[in-house]
Design an enzyme around this catalytic site. Structure first.
Site, PDB file in Angstrom:
ATOM      1  N   CYS A   1      32.166  48.035  39.623  1.00  0.00           N
ATOM      2  CA  CYS A   1      33.191  48.231  40.654  1.00  0.00           C
ATOM      3  C   CYS A   1      33.880  46.890  40.872  1.00  0.00           C
ATOM      4  O   CYS A   1      33.847  46.019  39.990  1.00  0.00           O
ATOM      5  CB  CYS A   1      32.592  48.808  41.943  1.00  0.00           C
ATOM      6  SG  CYS A   1      31.365  47.761  42.762  1.00  0.00           S
TER       7      CYS A   1
ATOM      8  N   ARG B   1      29.845  50.195  45.781  1.00  0.00           N
ATOM      9  CA  ARG B   1      29.751  51.394  44.934  1.00  0.00           C
ATOM     10  C   ARG B   1      28.835  51.229  43.730  1.00  0.00           C
ATOM     11  O   ARG B   1      27.988  52.090  43.474  1.00  0.00           O
ATOM     12  CB  ARG B   1      31.155  51.807  44.453  1.00  0.00           C
ATOM     13  CG  ARG B   1      32.064  52.268  45.574  1.00  0.00           C
ATOM     14  CD  ARG B   1      33.497  52.324  45.122  1.00  0.00           C
ATOM     15  NE  ARG B   1      34.016  50.987  44.823  1.00  0.00           N
ATOM     16  CZ  ARG B   1      35.203  50.734  44.301  1.00  0.00           C
ATOM     17  NH1 ARG B   1      35.996  51.741  43.975  1.00  0.00           N
ATOM     18  NH2 ARG B   1      35.595  49.494  44.099  1.00  0.00           N
TER      19      ARG B   1
ATOM     20  N   ASP C   1      36.863  53.246  47.734  1.00  0.00           N
ATOM     21  CA  ASP C   1      36.156  52.009  48.051  1.00  0.00           C
ATOM     22  C   ASP C   1      35.747  51.981  49.520  1.00  0.00           C
ATOM     23  O   ASP C   1      36.597  51.860  50.403  1.00  0.00           O
ATOM     24  CB  ASP C   1      37.071  50.818  47.733  1.00  0.00           C
ATOM     25  CG  ASP C   1      36.277  49.527  47.700  1.00  0.00           C
ATOM     26  OD1 ASP C   1      35.208  49.473  48.337  1.00  0.00           O
ATOM     27  OD2 ASP C   1      36.725  48.593  47.031  1.00  0.00           O
TER      28      ASP C   1
HETATM   29  P1  4NP Z   1      32.878  47.508  45.885  1.00  0.00           P
HETATM   30  O1  4NP Z   1      33.631  47.234  47.257  1.00  0.00           O
HETATM   31  O2  4NP Z   1      33.875  47.216  44.785  1.00  0.00           O
HETATM   32  O3  4NP Z   1      32.526  48.966  45.945  1.00  0.00           O
HETATM   33  O4  4NP Z   1      31.677  46.599  45.873  1.00  0.00           O
HETATM   34  C1  4NP Z   1      34.289  46.030  47.541  1.00  0.00           C
HETATM   35  C2  4NP Z   1      33.577  44.977  48.050  1.00  0.00           C
HETATM   36  C3  4NP Z   1      34.234  43.792  48.367  1.00  0.00           C
HETATM   37  C4  4NP Z   1      35.602  43.692  48.177  1.00  0.00           C
HETATM   38  C5  4NP Z   1      36.297  44.758  47.649  1.00  0.00           C
HETATM   39  C6  4NP Z   1      35.645  45.929  47.332  1.00  0.00           C
HETATM   40  N1  4NP Z   1      36.291  42.512  48.521  1.00  0.00           N
HETATM   41  O5  4NP Z   1      37.529  42.475  48.388  1.00  0.00           O
HETATM   42  O6  4NP Z   1      35.651  41.542  48.953  1.00  0.00           O
END
Ligand code: 4NP
Length: 156
Positions: free
Chosen positions: A8, A14, A125
């Protein structure tokens, strides 16, 4: 060993959820000696951190362990080492494909490609939506179908 990498953006919401859910399925179906899973993020902001508290709470509710999971960034070498690279959304998939270039690729797919009747092909997300329950339902169904597909492909 068949190696599966869930990817991800941040590797805190995720993809660690998918890794933990998939590993739980492997343990319960006795396939751990044939298949192993890991996860990574295309971004590097959260490297070294444990999963997001929303992912941790959801997994605790489902009695699924996420002990020992810490965020790491996707590396070029992953594209050589893993047999299946499973993206959570189209943006992740595009980034992985760009990294792979024209090199001989592992299977690069979106998790919900494996769910024929899925309303969405992208796992939303929860870092932005806050909805970890929705993510769990999608991830669990995607992992079930992915495992069925791998079992079929490898006669397991
Ligand atoms: P993930 O969610 O891709 O599902 O782990 C996110 C976690 C952090 C960030 C973006 C998406 N971020 O921009 O810090």
């Amino acid at each position: 060993m068949i190696k599966v990498l869930f990817v991800c953006l941040g590797n805190i919401c995720r993809s660690p959820m998918a890794e933990a859910v998939f590993n739980d399925m492997l343990n319960k179906s006795g396939l751990r000696q044939h298949i192993e899973a890991d996860s990574a993020g295309t971004g590097n902001w959260h490297v070294g951190k444990p999963p997001h508290e929303g992912t941790r709470a959801l997994l605790a509710e489902k009695r699924i362990s996420c002990e020992g999971l810490y965020a790491r960034q996707l590396m070029a070498n992953d594209l050589e080492v893993f047999d299946y690279i499973i993206a959570m959304d189209a943006e992740n998939e595009g980034n992985i494909r760009r990294m792979a270039g024209f090199a001989e690729k592992p299977a690069i797919r979106r998790l919900l490609d494996f769910v024929d009747d899925s309303k969405t092909k992208d796992v939303p997300d929860p870092y932005y939506t806050g909805n970890f329950d929705e993510v769990y339902e999608l991830v669990a169904e995607g992992c079930r179908q992915l495992l069925n597909e791998i079992k079929k492909e490898h006669n397991l």
